[in-house]
Enzyme design. Sequence first.
Site, short mmCIF file in Angstrom:
data_model
loop_
_atom_site.label_atom_id
_atom_site.label_comp_id
_atom_site.label_asym_id
_atom_site.label_seq_id
_atom_site.Cartn_x
_atom_site.Cartn_y
_atom_site.Cartn_z
N THR A 19 9.15 -3.94 -0.94
CA THR A 19 8.53 -4.81 -1.64
C THR A 19 9.48 -4.92 -3.01
O THR A 19 9.71 -6.10 -3.31
CB THR A 19 7.12 -4.54 -1.94
OG1 THR A 19 6.22 -4.56 -0.98
CG2 THR A 19 6.71 -5.43 -3.15
N ARG A 252 -5.13 16.55 13.57
CA ARG A 252 -5.85 16.30 12.37
C ARG A 252 -7.32 16.78 12.60
O ARG A 252 -8.11 15.99 12.76
CB ARG A 252 -5.84 14.91 11.94
CG ARG A 252 -4.34 14.66 11.94
CD ARG A 252 -3.78 13.57 10.99
NE ARG A 252 -4.26 13.86 9.75
CZ ARG A 252 -4.47 12.79 8.88
NH1 ARG A 252 -4.09 11.49 9.18
NH2 ARG A 252 -4.87 13.00 7.75
N1 ASP Z 1 5.65 -3.36 3.36
C1 ASP Z 1 6.34 -2.82 2.05
C2 ASP Z 1 7.35 -1.79 2.53
O1 ASP Z 1 6.78 -0.68 2.70
C3 ASP Z 1 5.38 -2.06 0.90
C4 ASP Z 1 5.93 -2.05 -0.09
O2 ASP Z 1 7.19 -1.82 -0.31
O3 ASP Z 1 5.24 -1.52 -1.20
O4 ASP Z 1 8.50 -1.94 2.81
#
Ligand code: ASP
Length: 348
Positions: A19, A252
């Site tokens: 992200t 688990r």
């Molecule tokens: N879907 C994204 C990823 O893990 C979420 C993030 O980066 O917060 O690449």
Amino acid sequence: MQKTTYNRPKILLIYTGGTIGMIENPETKSLQPFDFSSLIENVPKVKKLDYEIDNVQFESPIDSSDMSPEHWSTIAKVVEENYDNYDGFVVLHGTDTMAYTASALSFMLENLQKPVIITGSQLPIGEVRTDGEENLITALQVAAATNKSGEPMVQEVAILFEDYLWRGNRSSKMSADNFNAFVSNNYPPLARIGLGIHFDEDALYRTAKKHPLKVRYEMDSNVMFITLFPGIQESTMRHLLNTPNIKGVVLRTYGAGNGPQMKWMIELLRDAISKGIVILNVTQCPNGGVHSTLYESGNSLTRAGVISGHDLTPEAAITKMMYLFGGGMSSEAVKSYFSRSLRGESTI
Ligand code: ASP
């Protein structure tokens, strides 16, 4: 008069995606990765740090849901090839599988004595309310930090996120919404981030042997999780435990490492273990660990040959298994390594 020379910290930034570097696709409105140069343009403050920063990026930055052992090897190779030329490494990574990558790298990078700080963000760095800018800058500062002897303060793989620096192989993603997205339930923070960066020097990991870095690239993916739940069927367990080529299972369990005592369950586990499959007991509770002698329900798993995962996170448990089998070890050797902490991943 004594002249003091200041060597600017040299940090290598490794951009994998996530992200932090995403931008909204105008057509689909969903977030997708974009180029690193645009990412750094969005953080002009980085230039205010008096550091020498170089960067490398994945050919195609990825959402970390697509992360694989091949990607871990790529990151490890960048660290290996640049190890002597940099004081520290910052890896920009998606949050979804960040704890898996941090755990895997902690095992792959044997004798690590420099910081490998993994960070990312919940909001893209171009957004007004982004947490990415602060996380990136703090991660760079952590990677550049030294102790009184002038050695790297952090000499392990760690996750920097919002208010804390966590040991990588003790961390899990706990929130898809909060800026404090990571937690380490069984180990204290390595540093608290406030007005200053307050390191807890007693909590920091130091490798016992000061040998040169040795990167272990082989990870064996013939492992899996089985999560117990009330009502799990015999046919489901039988099917899972007969998965072709499977070498290890992270089971688990409940509470302090307890599981159902039904005859068929114990027999299926015993059968799988007799075929050489390693079955590791890790609790579903986020906090605490396995104490399988506390209840008969835990004891019966132990008697069947299930071994204790102590207080390992699921991420550390599965990546440690991949790492040990990747090294070509026998089931017996793999079992013995679970009774030891290799990189500070468990309390034994
Ligand atoms: N879907 C994204 C990823 O893990 C979420 C993030 O980066 O917060 O690449």
